[in-house]
Design a protein around this motif. Structure first.
Motif, mmCIF file in Angstrom:
data_model
loop_
_atom_site.group_PDB
_atom_site.id
_atom_site.type_symbol
_atom_site.label_atom_id
_atom_site.label_comp_id
_atom_site.label_asym_id
_atom_site.label_seq_id
_atom_site.Cartn_x
_atom_site.Cartn_y
_atom_site.Cartn_z
ATOM 1 N N PHE A 5 0.876 -1.178 0.000
ATOM 2 C CA PHE A 5 0.000 0.000 0.000
ATOM 3 C C PHE A 5 0.904 1.216 0.000
ATOM 4 N N TYR A 9 2.393 -5.301 -8.664
ATOM 5 C CA TYR A 9 1.347 -5.387 -7.644
ATOM 6 C C TYR A 9 0.519 -6.655 -7.824
ATOM 7 N N LEU A 34 -4.881 3.524 2.610
ATOM 8 C CA LEU A 34 -4.865 2.448 1.604
ATOM 9 C C LEU A 34 -4.795 1.092 2.304
ATOM 10 N N THR A 43 -5.005 -7.741 -1.124
ATOM 11 C CA THR A 43 -5.013 -6.504 -1.921
ATOM 12 C C THR A 43 -3.655 -5.816 -1.914
ATOM 13 N N ILE A 83 -2.264 -1.866 -3.420
ATOM 14 C CA ILE A 83 -2.687 -0.623 -4.083
ATOM 15 C C ILE A 83 -1.517 0.358 -4.130
ATOM 16 N N HIS A 140 -0.711 4.449 -5.602
ATOM 17 C CA HIS A 140 -1.189 5.674 -6.249
ATOM 18 C C HIS A 140 0.005 6.566 -6.503
ATOM 19 N N VAL A 189 -3.341 5.132 -10.678
ATOM 20 C CA VAL A 189 -3.594 4.211 -9.573
ATOM 21 C C VAL A 189 -3.640 2.784 -10.097
ATOM 22 N N ILE A 210 -4.772 -1.171 -8.636
ATOM 23 C CA ILE A 210 -5.356 -1.983 -7.566
ATOM 24 C C ILE A 210 -5.301 -3.436 -8.009
ATOM 25 N N ASN A 220 -12.220 -5.307 -5.925
ATOM 26 C CA ASN A 220 -11.436 -4.327 -6.665
ATOM 27 C C ASN A 220 -12.238 -3.037 -6.866
ATOM 28 N N ALA A 257 -12.478 -1.090 -3.679
ATOM 29 C CA ALA A 257 -11.240 -0.362 -3.352
ATOM 30 C C ALA A 257 -11.210 1.008 -4.018
ATOM 31 N N ILE A 258 -11.576 1.095 -5.291
ATOM 32 C CA ILE A 258 -11.493 2.412 -5.952
ATOM 33 C C ILE A 258 -12.557 3.360 -5.397
ATOM 34 N N ILE A 277 -11.131 4.633 -2.155
ATOM 35 C CA ILE A 277 -10.045 5.599 -2.387
ATOM 36 C C ILE A 277 -10.645 6.985 -2.591
#
Lengths: 77, 146
Positions: free
Chosen positions: B4, B16, B60, B76, B78, B80, B92, B94, B108, B111-112, B115
């Motif tokens: 993260f 990732y 995150l 996960t 992530i 950015h 970004v 993910i 997924n 997550a966005i 964010i």
């Protein structure tokens, strides 16, 4: 003393990225009022205040050494 | 590299995806968000992102923990990017792995969305005739406003 950060558009309102102020023992709400007197319009651009990297509540108390931040509406992604 | 993180260099999504891959994963979803040239008829020249880095990385990681709680077995990562980004650059990434695909897709997207709600990152759009910090793209839940 506490440290106060300003980000994104708020940095343009204050003209600085950070400063220190003697606000130990005051609440987060009082920090907001203090900043609003110093920088008119700042609360219109801040959606939340963080203390020590976590979103704070208006009644939370500030302690010596705390790091506060005015957080504008986020727009990541 | 952390699972993260906020980075200031170009993002390689594969790193990732590799980070979340493990033997029990039957699916990996990899989302990349890119800099878009046109938004509501206005042409963007480039974007500039700023973050409250330590808090953003914590948030995150919090999203990763929320996903593990909601979709047990999901993992996960992530990243950015901040600084100046050109059209089509990755802003970004993910990556979510899970035993079965449905959780990986759902987590997924979760997550966005998160964010855009809780991670202290800000986008400035630079146009031909001006620039502006963007905010309030999504209504915030709860009564946390000042």
């Amino acid at each position: 003393m506490i440290t106060i950060h300003y980000f994104a558009g708020l940095k343009e309102v204050t003209g600085i990225a950070q400063e220190q102020a003697d606000l130990s023992g005051r609440t987060v709400e009082e920090l907001g009022q203090w900043a609003a007197e110093k920088y008119p319009g700042i609360l219109a651009g801040a959606s939340r205040i963080a203390v020590n990297e976590e979103y704070a509540l208006p009644e939370d108390l500030l302690e010596n050494g705390d790091i506060a931040a005015f957080i504008p509406p986020v727009s990541g992604g | 590299m952390k699972a993260f993180e906020i980075v200031s260099q170009a993002i390689d999504p594969q790193h990732y995806a590799d980070m979340v891959l493990r033997p029990e994963a039957g699916a990996v979803t990899l989302f990349t968000g890119h800099v878009r040239e046109w938004t509501k008829g206005v042409r963007t020249l480039y974007l500039s992102y700023e973050a409250y880095i330590p808090m953003a990385e914590k948030k995150l990681a919090q999203i990763g923990a929320e996903i593990e709680e909601r979709w047990p077995g999901a993992k996960t990562a992530i990243a950015h990017r901040i600084g100046e980004l050109a059209i089509s650059d990755i802003a970004v990434v993910i990556a979510v792995s899970s035993p079965r695909r449905k959780a990986a897709y759902e987590a997924n997207e979760y997550a966005i969305e998160r964010i855009k709600e809780i991670v202290p990152i800000w986008k400035k759009e630079i146009w031909e005739d001006g620039e502006e910090w963007i905010g309030d793209q999504k209504k915030k839940p709860g009564g946390e406003g000042l």
